[in-house]
Scaffold this motif. Sequence first.
Motif, PDB file in Angstrom:
ATOM      1  N   GLY A   1       0.817  -1.205   0.000  1.00  0.00           N
ATOM      2  CA  GLY A   1       0.000   0.000   0.000  1.00  0.00           C
ATOM      3  C   GLY A   1       0.847   1.249   0.000  1.00  0.00           C
ATOM      4  O   GLY A   1       1.781   1.395  -0.794  1.00  0.00           O
ATOM      5  N   THR A   2       0.559   2.177   0.902  1.00  0.00           N
ATOM      6  CA  THR A   2       1.342   3.421   0.981  1.00  0.00           C
ATOM      7  C   THR A   2       2.651   3.223   1.732  1.00  0.00           C
ATOM      8  O   THR A   2       3.491   4.119   1.756  1.00  0.00           O
ATOM      9  CB  THR A   2       0.532   4.522   1.687  1.00  0.00           C
ATOM     10  OG1 THR A   2       0.193   4.090   3.007  1.00  0.00           O
ATOM     11  CG2 THR A   2      -0.741   4.830   0.915  1.00  0.00           C
TER      12      THR A   2
ATOM     13  N   GLU B   1     -13.547  13.017   8.871  1.00  0.00           N
ATOM     14  CA  GLU B   1     -13.151  11.782   9.554  1.00  0.00           C
ATOM     15  C   GLU B   1     -13.526  10.573   8.714  1.00  0.00           C
ATOM     16  O   GLU B   1     -14.613  10.515   8.134  1.00  0.00           O
ATOM     17  CB  GLU B   1     -13.841  11.664  10.924  1.00  0.00           C
ATOM     18  CG  GLU B   1     -13.223  12.518  12.002  1.00  0.00           C
ATOM     19  CD  GLU B   1     -13.762  12.176  13.382  1.00  0.00           C
ATOM     20  OE1 GLU B   1     -14.614  11.265  13.473  1.00  0.00           O
ATOM     21  OE2 GLU B   1     -13.325  12.803  14.365  1.00  0.00           O
ATOM     22  N   ARG B   2     -12.605   9.643   8.636  1.00  0.00           N
ATOM     23  CA  ARG B   2     -12.849   8.316   8.046  1.00  0.00           C
ATOM     24  C   ARG B   2     -13.313   8.370   6.593  1.00  0.00           C
ATOM     25  O   ARG B   2     -14.056   7.509   6.143  1.00  0.00           O
ATOM     26  CB  ARG B   2     -13.852   7.545   8.905  1.00  0.00           C
ATOM     27  CG  ARG B   2     -13.377   7.355  10.351  1.00  0.00           C
ATOM     28  CD  ARG B   2     -14.440   6.646  11.174  1.00  0.00           C
ATOM     29  NE  ARG B   2     -14.057   6.542  12.575  1.00  0.00           N
ATOM     30  CZ  ARG B   2     -13.392   5.511  13.110  1.00  0.00           C
ATOM     31  NH1 ARG B   2     -13.014   4.503  12.338  1.00  0.00           N
ATOM     32  NH2 ARG B   2     -13.093   5.486  14.388  1.00  0.00           N
ATOM     33  N   LEU B   3     -12.864   9.376   5.855  1.00  0.00           N
ATOM     34  CA  LEU B   3     -13.185   9.452   4.430  1.00  0.00           C
ATOM     35  C   LEU B   3     -11.989   9.097   3.552  1.00  0.00           C
ATOM     36  O   LEU B   3     -12.164   8.629   2.429  1.00  0.00           O
ATOM     37  CB  LEU B   3     -13.664  10.867   4.073  1.00  0.00           C
ATOM     38  CG  LEU B   3     -15.027  11.285   4.621  1.00  0.00           C
ATOM     39  CD1 LEU B   3     -15.311  12.747   4.277  1.00  0.00           C
ATOM     40  CD2 LEU B   3     -16.129  10.394   4.073  1.00  0.00           C
ATOM     41  N   HIS B   4     -10.780   9.329   4.066  1.00  0.00           N
ATOM     42  CA  HIS B   4      -9.581   9.110   3.257  1.00  0.00           C
ATOM     43  C   HIS B   4      -9.321   7.624   3.055  1.00  0.00           C
ATOM     44  O   HIS B   4      -9.330   6.833   3.993  1.00  0.00           O
ATOM     45  CB  HIS B   4      -8.373   9.755   3.940  1.00  0.00           C
ATOM     46  CG  HIS B   4      -7.084   9.525   3.204  1.00  0.00           C
ATOM     47  ND1 HIS B   4      -6.807  10.081   1.976  1.00  0.00           N
ATOM     48  CD2 HIS B   4      -5.989   8.793   3.532  1.00  0.00           C
ATOM     49  CE1 HIS B   4      -5.616   9.703   1.585  1.00  0.00           C
ATOM     50  NE2 HIS B   4      -5.094   8.912   2.501  1.00  0.00           N
ATOM     51  N   ASN B   5      -9.096   7.256   1.799  1.00  0.00           N
ATOM     52  CA  ASN B   5      -8.754   5.875   1.441  1.00  0.00           C
ATOM     53  C   ASN B   5      -7.785   5.935   0.269  1.00  0.00           C
ATOM     54  O   ASN B   5      -8.206   6.018  -0.880  1.00  0.00           O
ATOM     55  CB  ASN B   5     -10.013   5.088   1.079  1.00  0.00           C
ATOM     56  CG  ASN B   5      -9.729   3.609   0.833  1.00  0.00           C
ATOM     57  OD1 ASN B   5      -8.660   3.224   0.354  1.00  0.00           O
ATOM     58  ND2 ASN B   5     -10.695   2.765   1.155  1.00  0.00           N
ATOM     59  N   ASP B   6      -6.513   5.935   0.566  1.00  0.00           N
ATOM     60  CA  ASP B   6      -5.500   6.151  -0.463  1.00  0.00           C
ATOM     61  C   ASP B   6      -5.603   5.144  -1.598  1.00  0.00           C
ATOM     62  O   ASP B   6      -5.536   5.508  -2.774  1.00  0.00           O
ATOM     63  CB  ASP B   6      -4.098   6.098   0.158  1.00  0.00           C
ATOM     64  CG  ASP B   6      -3.004   6.469  -0.831  1.00  0.00           C
ATOM     65  OD1 ASP B   6      -2.620   7.646  -0.869  1.00  0.00           O
ATOM     66  OD2 ASP B   6      -2.547   5.568  -1.572  1.00  0.00           O
ATOM     67  N   ALA B   7      -5.774   3.885  -1.266  1.00  0.00           N
ATOM     68  CA  ALA B   7      -5.807   2.850  -2.300  1.00  0.00           C
ATOM     69  C   ALA B   7      -6.976   3.059  -3.250  1.00  0.00           C
ATOM     70  O   ALA B   7      -6.834   2.952  -4.475  1.00  0.00           O
ATOM     71  CB  ALA B   7      -5.881   1.472  -1.648  1.00  0.00           C
TER      72      ALA B   7
ATOM     73  N   LEU C   1       7.493  13.106  -1.053  1.00  0.00           N
ATOM     74  CA  LEU C   1       7.804  11.781  -1.581  1.00  0.00           C
ATOM     75  C   LEU C   1       6.852  10.729  -1.007  1.00  0.00           C
ATOM     76  O   LEU C   1       6.528  10.737   0.174  1.00  0.00           O
ATOM     77  CB  LEU C   1       9.257  11.406  -1.243  1.00  0.00           C
ATOM     78  CG  LEU C   1      10.336  12.133  -2.041  1.00  0.00           C
ATOM     79  CD1 LEU C   1      11.718  11.837  -1.461  1.00  0.00           C
ATOM     80  CD2 LEU C   1      10.288  11.745  -3.518  1.00  0.00           C
ATOM     81  N   GLY C   2       6.414   9.845  -1.868  1.00  0.00           N
ATOM     82  CA  GLY C   2       5.553   8.753  -1.443  1.00  0.00           C
ATOM     83  C   GLY C   2       4.076   9.023  -1.584  1.00  0.00           C
ATOM     84  O   GLY C   2       3.269   8.095  -1.589  1.00  0.00           O
ATOM     85  N   THR C   3       3.695  10.300  -1.682  1.00  0.00           N
ATOM     86  CA  THR C   3       2.295  10.599  -1.925  1.00  0.00           C
ATOM     87  C   THR C   3       2.055  10.573  -3.426  1.00  0.00           C
ATOM     88  O   THR C   3       2.897  10.110  -4.188  1.00  0.00           O
ATOM     89  CB  THR C   3       1.902  11.950  -1.302  1.00  0.00           C
ATOM     90  OG1 THR C   3       0.495  12.122  -1.392  1.00  0.00           O
ATOM     91  CG2 THR C   3       2.600  13.102  -1.993  1.00  0.00           C
TER      92      THR C   3
END
Length: 514
Positions: A98-99, A186-192, A241-243
């Motif tokens: 993942g991240t 809150e609880r909305l971010h989902n990088d994948a 980096l990484g984002t």
Amino acid sequence: MPFQIGMSKTATKWARLAGRACLLLAAIALPVSLFADGGFYTQTKHGSPTLGVQRDLAQPQGDCTQCHTSHGTNPQDFGLWVANDDNLCFTCHATEAGTYSGQTAYSQSGHSVSTVTFNQRPVGLCVQCHNPHGAGDSRGMFPKLTAQLEEKNCYTCHGSSLRPQGAQDIETPSRQRYGHAVANFERLHNDAAEFGSIGGRPNQFLSGASRHVECADCHNTHTGKTAPRLARSSNIGELMLGTWGVRPVFSGTAWIAPSSYVTERFQSTSTELESYLCFKCHSDYAWGNQAPYTADGMLESNNALEFNPNNPAYHNVTGQPELSVPSEDFVFGTASPPAYINQWGPNSAMACSDCHAGDPSTGDVQGSHGSMFSFLLKKRFKAQAGAIDNTGATGTQSDACFDCHDWNTYGQGGTGTATNFRKDTGNLHSLAGHAQAGCFQCHSAVPHGFKRKHMIVYVTDGAPYYQSDPINYTLQKGGIQAYSHQDGGAYTVNSCKAGCHDAHQTATPVNPLP
């Protein structure tokens, strides 16, 4: 079962001391609530009977004994089978997932290489941010085994109170009137899901009810390093980096949105641009045809369209070679650019954060976290810029425009002459009637880029691009209706059809710009 520490009235003095020592060690190693330490373990991947930890094949998968030895037979903290440091985590978490970029990348990150301590442990220790047993609240377990939810985890070190040495206070600017209000979501971010979303615009995970901003939208704590972005560069700094962001693909036509976007995970500061990160949320890639509102109640404009490098004018955040940028800003007949300051030039490469950054009250905090000024700008940006301010006194030389453009040339009362807007050798910016008008009267109030040279804006362009100066120029005078660019500075009153010329204009401009 939940982790509990009890003590009877008949306990010996030794037992009492031992219990206190255990509590102290737990507080040092894992600064989380005792309830969280055990109440969510079976919900974690660590504790799953089918996916959990299985170091010892003789023990059940996900069982406590996979990490802890019974009755503390090993001389390690908490009865762990090896020392309580990152090498314990790397036993299972050595490769990318993942991240998380893997052991090698994390070991080179800013967090990992830090020599600072916090809670008497290295600041980069995994358990400074993660609780291996799981933590949560009444709404459930926190994602990614974080010890606290989202920005609260970051504020443990980057908050407004006690911080490790060298850690910047990000909480205070993020709570400013204008900024990335990470505490509002809150609880909305989902990088994948966000990175993997494909198909037409909008990105369903970044628009509508799912639109949000979190620290992890811009930073990858496992990969980011500490070196800032180079000055007068469009590239990202090591902190990014990484984002990931989106690279717009343009068709070659001016003033249209990108034909498509390409998602890119930031692996190099020499190939990735900061604007890609911003386009991820501030373009139609995120919201399609339903633009969100700004903190001032205005509809957002499409930043990717405005920075289209085919436009006749734009600020160079997409890293275009300087020679390819439209160069009408060069003073006719000379090799020198007009009046710029602080080593800027008309075609200099730049990044969004050169303008959108913390105001002076945030000190030396880097990046676009928050500001007291509208549009998250580091300085004031009002219709009166270049003329007089809201108090009726000359003083707008401290406004955002004049971090790069020389106020002495473009502001009211300036005497500089190095400009292409002139008649013969005279600077028409300082002409009495022009000097009383703010920059917005003639130039786009969203100065990212525009469909005309010099970002000239017409009254008919409307909001948000045309915004009259209500103090110095009444609506009766109005703005520009048509304009013809004149190479060589051969401007006359007939080069520009505008309300302020009504009394003496005898012709409309030839070949007015669209």
